[in-house]
Design a protein around this motif. Structure first.
Motif, PDB file in Angstrom:
ATOM      1  N   ASP B  22       0.807  -1.212   0.000  1.00 49.74           N
ATOM      2  CA  ASP B  22       0.000   0.000   0.000  1.00 49.74           C
ATOM      3  C   ASP B  22       0.839   1.260   0.000  1.00 49.74           C
ATOM      4  OD1 ASP B  22      -2.202  -1.564  -0.036  1.00 49.74           O
ATOM      5  OD2 ASP B  22      -2.437  -1.569   2.131  1.00 49.74           O
ATOM      6  N   TYR B  23       0.699   2.038   1.062  1.00 53.58           N
ATOM      7  CA  TYR B  23       1.295   3.363   1.012  1.00 53.58           C
ATOM      8  C   TYR B  23       2.809   3.329   0.969  1.00 53.58           C
ATOM      9  CZ  TYR B  23       2.294   8.177   1.682  1.00 53.58           C
ATOM     10  OH  TYR B  23       2.784   9.435   1.505  1.00 53.58           O
ATOM     11  N   TYR B  26       4.008   2.716  -2.351  1.00 58.46           N
ATOM     12  CA  TYR B  26       3.857   3.940  -3.141  1.00 58.46           C
ATOM     13  C   TYR B  26       5.042   4.875  -2.894  1.00 58.46           C
ATOM     14  CZ  TYR B  26       1.454   7.975  -5.200  1.00 58.46           C
ATOM     15  OH  TYR B  26       1.114   9.047  -5.976  1.00 58.46           O
ATOM     16  N   SER B 132      -2.121  24.532 -15.073  1.00 56.18           N
ATOM     17  CA  SER B 132      -1.834  24.210 -13.679  1.00 56.18           C
ATOM     18  C   SER B 132      -2.752  23.111 -13.147  1.00 56.18           C
ATOM     19  CB  SER B 132      -1.984  25.456 -12.819  1.00 56.18           C
ATOM     20  OG  SER B 132      -3.314  25.908 -12.907  1.00 56.18           O
ATOM     21  N   ILE B 133      -3.809  22.825 -13.875  1.00 54.92           N
ATOM     22  CA  ILE B 133      -4.731  21.779 -13.439  1.00 54.92           C
ATOM     23  C   ILE B 133      -4.043  20.422 -13.510  1.00 54.92           C
ATOM     24  CG2 ILE B 133      -5.751  21.061 -15.620  1.00 54.92           C
ATOM     25  CD1 ILE B 133      -8.443  21.588 -14.408  1.00 54.92           C
ATOM     26  N   TYR B 214       7.575   8.667 -13.927  1.00 62.01           N
ATOM     27  CA  TYR B 214       6.774   9.351 -12.907  1.00 62.01           C
ATOM     28  C   TYR B 214       5.362   9.618 -13.420  1.00 62.01           C
ATOM     29  CZ  TYR B 214       5.630  12.931  -9.424  1.00 62.01           C
ATOM     30  OH  TYR B 214       5.042  13.654  -8.421  1.00 62.01           O
ATOM     31  N   VAL B 218       2.165   7.934 -11.421  1.00 64.91           N
ATOM     32  CA  VAL B 218       1.333   8.820 -10.595  1.00 64.91           C
ATOM     33  C   VAL B 218       0.019   9.115 -11.296  1.00 64.91           C
ATOM     34  CG1 VAL B 218       1.208  11.115  -9.550  1.00 64.91           C
ATOM     35  CG2 VAL B 218       3.312   9.834  -9.423  1.00 64.91           C
ATOM     36  N   LEU B 220      -0.536  11.676 -13.210  1.00 65.92           N
ATOM     37  CA  LEU B 220      -0.816  13.102 -13.298  1.00 65.92           C
ATOM     38  C   LEU B 220       0.502  13.865 -13.382  1.00 65.92           C
ATOM     39  CD1 LEU B 220      -3.337  15.115 -12.671  1.00 65.92           C
ATOM     40  CD2 LEU B 220      -2.105  15.454 -10.555  1.00 65.92           C
ATOM     41  N   SER B 222       1.948  17.982 -13.539  1.00 65.26           N
ATOM     42  CA  SER B 222       1.573  19.385 -13.491  1.00 65.26           C
ATOM     43  C   SER B 222       2.835  20.234 -13.485  1.00 65.26           C
ATOM     44  CB  SER B 222       0.735  19.672 -12.249  1.00 65.26           C
ATOM     45  OG  SER B 222       1.570  19.919 -11.140  1.00 65.26           O
ATOM     46  N   GLN B 224       4.041  21.977 -11.403  1.00 65.42           N
ATOM     47  CA  GLN B 224       4.739  21.952 -10.111  1.00 65.42           C
ATOM     48  C   GLN B 224       5.985  21.075 -10.178  1.00 65.42           C
ATOM     49  OE1 GLN B 224       3.920  23.798  -7.713  1.00 65.42           O
ATOM     50  NE2 GLN B 224       1.875  24.428  -8.309  1.00 65.42           N
TER      51      GLN B 224
ATOM     52  N   ASP C  76      -1.670  17.602   4.146  1.00 66.41           N
ATOM     53  CA  ASP C  76      -1.268  18.854   3.501  1.00 66.41           C
ATOM     54  C   ASP C  76      -0.964  18.596   2.033  1.00 66.41           C
ATOM     55  OD1 ASP C  76      -0.156  21.190   2.647  1.00 66.41           O
ATOM     56  OD2 ASP C  76       1.701  20.956   3.780  1.00 66.41           O
ATOM     57  N   PRO C  81      -1.181  19.238  -7.394  1.00 70.87           N
ATOM     58  CA  PRO C  81      -1.993  18.070  -7.747  1.00 70.87           C
ATOM     59  C   PRO C  81      -1.320  16.737  -7.416  1.00 70.87           C
ATOM     60  CG  PRO C  81      -1.986  19.668  -9.528  1.00 70.87           C
ATOM     61  CD  PRO C  81      -1.048  20.183  -8.494  1.00 70.87           C
ATOM     62  N   GLU C  82      -0.018  16.610  -7.717  1.00 70.37           N
ATOM     63  CA  GLU C  82       0.672  15.337  -7.449  1.00 70.37           C
ATOM     64  C   GLU C  82       0.641  15.008  -5.961  1.00 70.37           C
ATOM     65  OE1 GLU C  82       1.960  17.853  -9.131  1.00 70.37           O
ATOM     66  OE2 GLU C  82       3.310  17.207 -10.733  1.00 70.37           O
ATOM     67  N   LYS C  83       0.833  16.050  -5.148  1.00 71.59           N
ATOM     68  CA  LYS C  83       0.810  15.832  -3.706  1.00 71.59           C
ATOM     69  C   LYS C  83      -0.580  15.384  -3.282  1.00 71.59           C
ATOM     70  CE  LYS C  83       4.652  17.606  -1.381  1.00 71.59           C
ATOM     71  NZ  LYS C  83       5.040  18.982  -1.141  1.00 71.59           N
ATOM     72  N   THR C  85      -2.646  13.576  -4.948  1.00 74.74           N
ATOM     73  CA  THR C  85      -2.725  12.142  -5.221  1.00 74.74           C
ATOM     74  C   THR C  85      -2.028  11.355  -4.125  1.00 74.74           C
ATOM     75  OG1 THR C  85      -2.614  12.673  -7.569  1.00 74.74           O
ATOM     76  CG2 THR C  85      -2.261  10.385  -6.964  1.00 74.74           C
ATOM     77  N   ALA C  86      -0.811  11.785  -3.764  1.00 81.84           N
ATOM     78  CA  ALA C  86      -0.027  11.050  -2.770  1.00 81.84           C
ATOM     79  C   ALA C  86      -0.727  11.079  -1.408  1.00 81.84           C
ATOM     80  CB  ALA C  86       1.366  11.642  -2.664  1.00 81.84           C
ATOM     81  N   GLU C  89      -3.670   8.752  -1.386  1.00 85.37           N
ATOM     82  CA  GLU C  89      -3.197   7.364  -1.277  1.00 85.37           C
ATOM     83  C   GLU C  89      -2.901   7.024   0.184  1.00 85.37           C
ATOM     84  OE1 GLU C  89      -2.391   4.752  -3.213  1.00 85.37           O
ATOM     85  OE2 GLU C  89      -2.838   5.520  -5.216  1.00 85.37           O
ATOM     86  N   ARG C  90      -2.221   7.977   0.861  1.00 82.76           N
ATOM     87  CA  ARG C  90      -1.845   7.714   2.239  1.00 82.76           C
ATOM     88  C   ARG C  90      -3.071   7.633   3.136  1.00 82.76           C
ATOM     89  NH1 ARG C  90      -0.237  11.100   6.598  1.00 82.76           N
ATOM     90  NH2 ARG C  90      -0.504  12.893   5.247  1.00 82.76           N
ATOM     91  N   THR C  93      -5.061   4.256   2.065  1.00 85.27           N
ATOM     92  CA  THR C  93      -4.447   2.936   2.243  1.00 85.27           C
ATOM     93  C   THR C  93      -3.687   2.813   3.561  1.00 85.27           C
ATOM     94  OG1 THR C  93      -2.423   3.555   1.089  1.00 85.27           O
ATOM     95  CG2 THR C  93      -4.179   2.643  -0.241  1.00 85.27           C
ATOM     96  N   HIS C  94      -3.147   3.900   4.071  1.00 83.67           N
ATOM     97  CA  HIS C  94      -2.326   3.811   5.278  1.00 83.67           C
ATOM     98  C   HIS C  94      -3.140   4.157   6.520  1.00 83.67           C
ATOM     99  CE1 HIS C  94       1.399   3.829   7.557  1.00 83.67           C
ATOM    100  NE2 HIS C  94       1.032   4.978   8.088  1.00 83.67           N
ATOM    101  N   LYS C  96      -6.400   4.550   6.579  1.00 81.09           N
ATOM    102  CA  LYS C  96      -7.705   3.891   6.495  1.00 81.09           C
ATOM    103  C   LYS C  96      -8.854   4.789   6.968  1.00 81.09           C
ATOM    104  CE  LYS C  96      -5.771  -0.553   6.202  1.00 81.09           C
ATOM    105  NZ  LYS C  96      -4.892  -0.376   5.069  1.00 81.09           N
ATOM    106  N   ALA C 111      -7.381  15.938  -8.914  1.00 76.73           N
ATOM    107  CA  ALA C 111      -6.489  14.788  -8.752  1.00 76.73           C
ATOM    108  C   ALA C 111      -7.021  13.885  -7.648  1.00 76.73           C
ATOM    109  CB  ALA C 111      -5.079  15.267  -8.414  1.00 76.73           C
ATOM    110  N   GLU C 114      -9.974  11.438  -8.371  1.00 75.57           N
ATOM    111  CA  GLU C 114      -9.591  10.229  -9.100  1.00 75.57           C
ATOM    112  C   GLU C 114      -9.279   9.096  -8.126  1.00 75.57           C
ATOM    113  OE1 GLU C 114      -9.662   9.726 -12.293  1.00 75.57           O
ATOM    114  OE2 GLU C 114     -10.183  11.807 -12.802  1.00 75.57           O
ATOM    115  N   TYR C 119     -10.912   4.064  -5.183  1.00 75.04           N
ATOM    116  CA  TYR C 119     -11.093   3.252  -3.978  1.00 75.04           C
ATOM    117  C   TYR C 119     -12.539   3.239  -3.481  1.00 75.04           C
ATOM    118  CZ  TYR C 119      -6.008   2.941  -3.497  1.00 75.04           C
ATOM    119  OH  TYR C 119      -4.672   2.679  -3.701  1.00 75.04           O
TER     120      TYR C 119
END
Lengths: 297, 310, 407
Positions: B22-23, B26, B132-133, B214, B218, B220, B222, B224, C76, C81-83, C85-86, C89-90, C93-94, C96, C111, C114, C119
């Motif tokens: 899981d995490y 990841y 940026s989306i 990446y 992931v 996605l 952006s 960033q 946080d 957007p990538e953060k 997603t991360a 996920e946490r 899955t972590h 719960k 993001a 999705e 899940y």
């Protein structure tokens, strides 16, 4: 009329750009290194003025005057703690070290400001409020103050560099550290002084930009990139080049963003014009407008 | 012993997903992305002596190229990732040709400026990039984490093998010679610009490859991704693990990535702490903090082992 | 060297192994996603989290949910957007968590939904305005704030009714800013009002060249929409004011972003902020509900200021999720989604929240359609939003029409 207002605005902004670029240029001239934390030093100056004027509630002119020695000492401290020892013991791969260390310093300062001051936009009052009107021409007070103070500081700097003993010593070290040492100039001290002045110039620029564009931890990045463009454009280490380059960049930004036919893109790419300028310089005149051609083995 | 160690490391990496799911898996997947970036960047900075601030930008180029080719070109993901690496190499060639003729900090200055222009470009051209989306990217096998992890591991090993080969080849030897004494190498007829260009283009290509990976794990990308702050992170990882060793830099990446997870409580101070650690490392342990830590650990172990009864 | 490296790797494995993976049985975890560090909108994120925390405290004081203590797990996203997603996920899955709420950036929300969709975990969006968040049509996604089409179509209608003739929009080139431009164009051009628009990078700080250009346009621009957030929003107002362009007797200015509503606005904008228009999605005490009174009191006691719309949204978000958990008597994803869709009908701080099931237009799916929207105008320096003049809607209006500045 529109043309005149735009030009006036460009000249005001250009004077402020010149101030920060001169700091970068002076450091490069004497220490032969690019200060990659220049933008963050500018931010430090912005916050310093804000704290003195708003938190400690000192009079504005005193806040500005007081920030000068503080910034100078901050610069000397940075030079002493991070740059002096490796230079002195002729560290292997010193060139790469200084790039890494100044860049890392920038990252550190920016991310330190974030928890200390919070991500909010701060603003200290400018010396003069309101705006000045000459017919149709309107210039905001904060901008005018900024430009006038910057003009004054640049004047003092030039006088110092060309008319005083210490200033001549700095320029001597910039031309040839070896020869300067032989005639009895203390090269190490000159390096510390040059770094201190360079940081002071960046910091004052930050203190003047603060009332105009607000102070936040990330403000340095875009200004730093502009300063880099200016010094490459003007020629690395050239005092004259930095001043001319600053006005060129300000004019290109101002007019570029209204003359492009697609208004949406014109504004969006505003911060990118300088970078295009940079590519052109590197293609056609890599030593910059006033730089000396590099001698190679 | 020399043979056993890499084998153990590979085994540990291969078995990782069976212990962590899981995490944390990841985290491992993202960690591999940074490991590729850090090791290729440290090759450039440490072995060749070129400081580029566009490594994150090259990853961005690889990511967007690969993503757009899959979405609009209908390419398969592995092919698109290769194309992404190629695109990064081509841009690297352009920047390198422009700046490597000159000595001094021109490369660092130009690459920093380039990163900014790329970020502005990606944000402004939203019809193409979604701005940026962020661009939604198809995942490798619908984001099966095991497949993603092993893909990353394979790419990472590929990076290490190719770069190590490069270092030990004639090119690598000349590069080190140039780093130590450029004029000396030049007077002996070495085309210093060309060799540097080779190193810059190859490492840029690996950054592009990492970016493509990446994007597809992931799902996605952006603007960033190409921020200067990201570049600071890559630099921190490389400096931590030691610029002189590819594997060291990679371990530095994984170490910082793990540390990030634990510093979550101090979220605000995290990057300031990293920045301070980098300054500290550069000043007191320029060979990297991890190598220095091993050294102390080894001394301790030796003393402990010699004291223990046989 | 070999042993050193091995030592390191083993050390790493041990560190990883110590990861707190145990799951407490008597805790009900709810995830809150918000931008709490730069480059995200931290002020917004903090307000959101404060509101959510007050809700959790209230729930726990009343005995928790289904006999379990409510625990907020705060993630946080930094506005990236990538953060997002991360972090999702946490959380899923972590940690719960049973459900997620929050978010203030549309790009990040897009993001996050999705992951939530993958899940099957319900997510209630507190403060992201892009139409596409709900227009995607994911059953797990709900929104208790406005969206661009909902709010700016109303603002555009008001502009038309108030008789403005030439509207200029400068928006940031984010999903939200571009959405603002689009909605104004669509709604006003059809009514024969001239619209001039431009977009720019979020980090642009000097709008002076463009404002000069607009000031010299024919026919004269009489309404300027400031479609920025953060520093840009305030700087544009300040620069427009310094140039004598807007707010002035000829031109009105609408600050569309949230930054005109925070206490920091007056510190930075100063006198330029008087006569500025703003469009909050909620004002404390209007309309007056029991929850609103109670929440305003606890918020003031805790933070010593008036709650803003975002804090109210944060509170409502947690409470709505709690209502759904109570109604479905379980924490299973599908059941929660069904309960949010059918059973939630709860009087929150800004009115009675109920989610729409219709899919036309697409953005209306799982929206709270009756979310209150206001157009306010500051009349004095240092005014809090709830004291400002309300121009629209008519039901709550405190003045008859737009107040024209004297100069």
């Amino acid at each position: 009329m529109l043309f005149l207002s735009q030009l006036a605005n460009a000249l005001v902004i250009g004077t402020l750009y010149a101030l920060m670029a001169l700091g970068l240029s002076l450091i490069f001239g004497v220490l032969k290194l690019v200060n990659f934390s220049h933008g963050e030093c500018l931010m430090v100056g912005g916050y310093l003025y804000y704290v003195l004027a708003t938190t400690l509630k000192l009079p504005l002119s005193i806040s500005l005057a007081l920030s000068l020695p503080v910034l100078f000492l901050f610069g000397v401290f940075l030079e002493r703690s991070l740059l002096r020892a490796p230079y002195q013991r002729r560290m292997a791969r010193y060139d790469e070290y200084v790039i890494l260390v100044t860049f890392a310093l920038g990252i550190f300062l920016q991310n330190l400001a974030l928890p200390v001051f919070g991500p909010y936009n701060r603003q200290a009052a400018p010396l003069f409020k309101g705006s000045v009107r000459i017919g149709e021409l309107v210039i905001a007070g904060d901008r005018l103050t900024g430009a006038l103070v910057a003009f004054l500081v640049i004047g003092i700097l030039l006088f110092f560099l060309y008319r005083t003993y210490l200033g001549k010593g700095l320029r001597a070290v910039a031309q040839s550290p070896g020869a300067a040492a032989i005639v009895g100039i203390k090269v190490l001290r000159m390096r510390a002084v040059a770094f201190g002045i360079g940081i002071t110039l960046a910091g004052v620029a930050g203190a003047l930009f603060g009332p105009i564009f607000l102070v936040n931890p990330e403000m340095g990045t875009s200004f730093a990139v502009k300063a880099f463009v200016i010094v490459v454009l003007g020629g690395m280490g050239s005092i004259k080049g930095s001043i001319v380059g600053a006005y060129i960049l300000a004019i290109v930004e101002s007019f570029g963003s209204i003359l492009l036919p697609d208004p949406s893109r014109a504004l969006a790419y505003k911060d990118a014009y300088g970078l295009l300028l940079l590519v052109l310089v590197l293609l056609f005149r890599p030593q910059g407008l006033f730089g000396e051609k590099e001698r190679r083995a | 012993m020399k043979r056993i160690f890499p084998a153990l490391l590979v085994l540990a990496a291969l078995l990782f997903p069976f212990f962590f799911r899981d995490y944390w898996l990841y985290v491992g997947i993202i960690g591999l992305y940074y490991a590729i970036l850090a090791s290729s960047w440290s090759m450039l900075a440490g072995q060749v002596g070129l400081i580029s601030f566009a490594h994150a930008a090259f990853a961005g180029i690889g990511a967007y190229t690969s993503a757009l080719l899959v979405i609009h070109g209908g390419l398969s993901i592995p092919l698109a990732m290769a194309a992404g690496a190629l695109a990064a190499a081509v841009v690297g060639l352009g920047i390198g040709a422009l700046t490597l003729r000159m000595r001094g900090p021109y490369l660092a200055l130009t690459t920093l400026a380039f990163s900014e222009i790329l970020r502005i470009f990606i944000t402004a051209e939203y019809q193409l990039t979604q701005g940026s989306i962020g661009l939604k990217v198809p995942l490798i096998l619908d984001g099966n984490k095991l497949v993603c992890y092993y893909t990353g591991l394979a790419l990472f090993v590929l990076t290490l093998v190719v770069l190590t080969f490069l270092i030990h080849s004639r090119v690598g030897l000349l590069l080190v010679a140039m780093r130590e004494d450029e004029d000396g190498a030049a007077t002996r007829g070495v085309d210093t610009v060309a060799y540097r260009l080779i190193a810059f283009v190859v490492t840029s290509a690996f950054a592009g490859l990492a970016g493509g990976y990446y994007a597809h794990v992931v799902g996605l990308v952006s603007p960033q991704m190409v921020r200067i702050g990201e570049m600071g992170l890559i630099l921190a990882m490389s400096v931590f693990g030691g610029l002189e060793s590819l594997l060291g830099a990679a371990l530095g990446a994984i170490f910082l990535q793990t540390l990030t997870e634990y510093l979550r409580i101090f979220a605000e101070w995290r990057l300031a702490i990293f920045g301070a650690l980098v300054l500290f490392t550069l000043k007191f342990a320029p060979e990297g903090i991890l190598p220095r830590a091993y050294l102390y650990a080894e001394r301790f172990m030796d003393r402990w082992l010699s004291r223990a009864p046989r | 060297m070999v042993r050193k490296m091995l030592l390191f790797v083993l050390g790493l494995v041990v560190i990883l192994g110590l990861a707190p993976a145990t799951q407490a049985q008597n805790v009900m975890k709810i995830g809150i996603v918000a931008p709490l560090s730069a480059p995200g909108g931290v002020e917004t994120g903090q307000a959101l989290v404060e509101g959510a925390k007050i809700a959790a405290e209230e729930l726990n004081a009343g005995g928790g949910l289904l006999g379990k203590k409510v625990e907020l797990v705060i993630g946080d996203t930094s506005g990236q957007p990538e953060k997002g997603t991360a972090v999702m996920e946490r959380l899923v899955t972590h940690d719960k968590v049973v459900a997620v709420g929050g978010e203030a950036h549309s790009s990040v929300a897009l993001a996050e939904i999705e992951v939530a969709h993958r899940y099957g975990i319900p997510i209630v969006i507190s403060e992201a305005w892009a139409d596409s968040v709900t227009a995607k049509g994911y059953p797990e996604v709900f929104r208790l704030t406005v969206c661009n089409s909902l709010i700016y179509s109303k603002a555009a209608r008001w502009i038309k009714d108030a008789g403005f003739k030439h509207v200029a929009v400068i928006g940031e080139n984010s999903d939200w800013g571009l959405g603002v431009i689009q909605v104004f164009k669509d709604n006003l051009s059809a009514a024969g009002i001239k619209v001039t628009s431009m977009s720019a990078e979020r980090t642009v700080t000097d709008f002076t060249p463009q404002l000069m250009q607009l000031k010299n346009m024919q026919p004269p621009v009489d309404f300027l929409v400031d479609g920025f957030t953060g520093a840009g929003e305030i700087l544009m107002i300040k620069q427009a004011y310094q140039l004598g362009f807007a707010p002035s007797k000829n031109t009105a200015i609408l600050g569309a972003g949230m930054d005109t509503l925070y206490p920091g606005f007056w510190e930075t904008a100063g006198e330029a902020g008087v006569y500025v228009l703003s469009n909050p999605a909620g004002l404390p005490g209007i309309p007056k509900t029991q929850t609103s009174d109670k929440f305003t009191k606890s918020f003031k006691a805790k933070l010593n200021r008036e709650p803003d719309a975002v804090a109210m949204e944060g509170y409502d978000t947690v409470m709505v999720l709690a209502e759904a958990i109570k109604a479905s008597k379980s924490t299973e994803g599908k059941g929660l989604v069904a309960a949010l869709e059918d059973k939630v009908n709860w009087e929150g701080t800004r009115g009675t929240i109920k989610f729409n099931k219709e899919k036309t237009p697409a953005w209306a799916y799982h929206m709270w359609m009756d979310v209150p929207v206001f157009i306010i105008q500051y009349t004095k320096i240092n005014q809090v939003p709830s004291q400002a003049a309300i121009l629209w809607p008519e039901k709550y209006a405190t003045v008859k029409a737009y107040i024209r500045p004297p100069k």
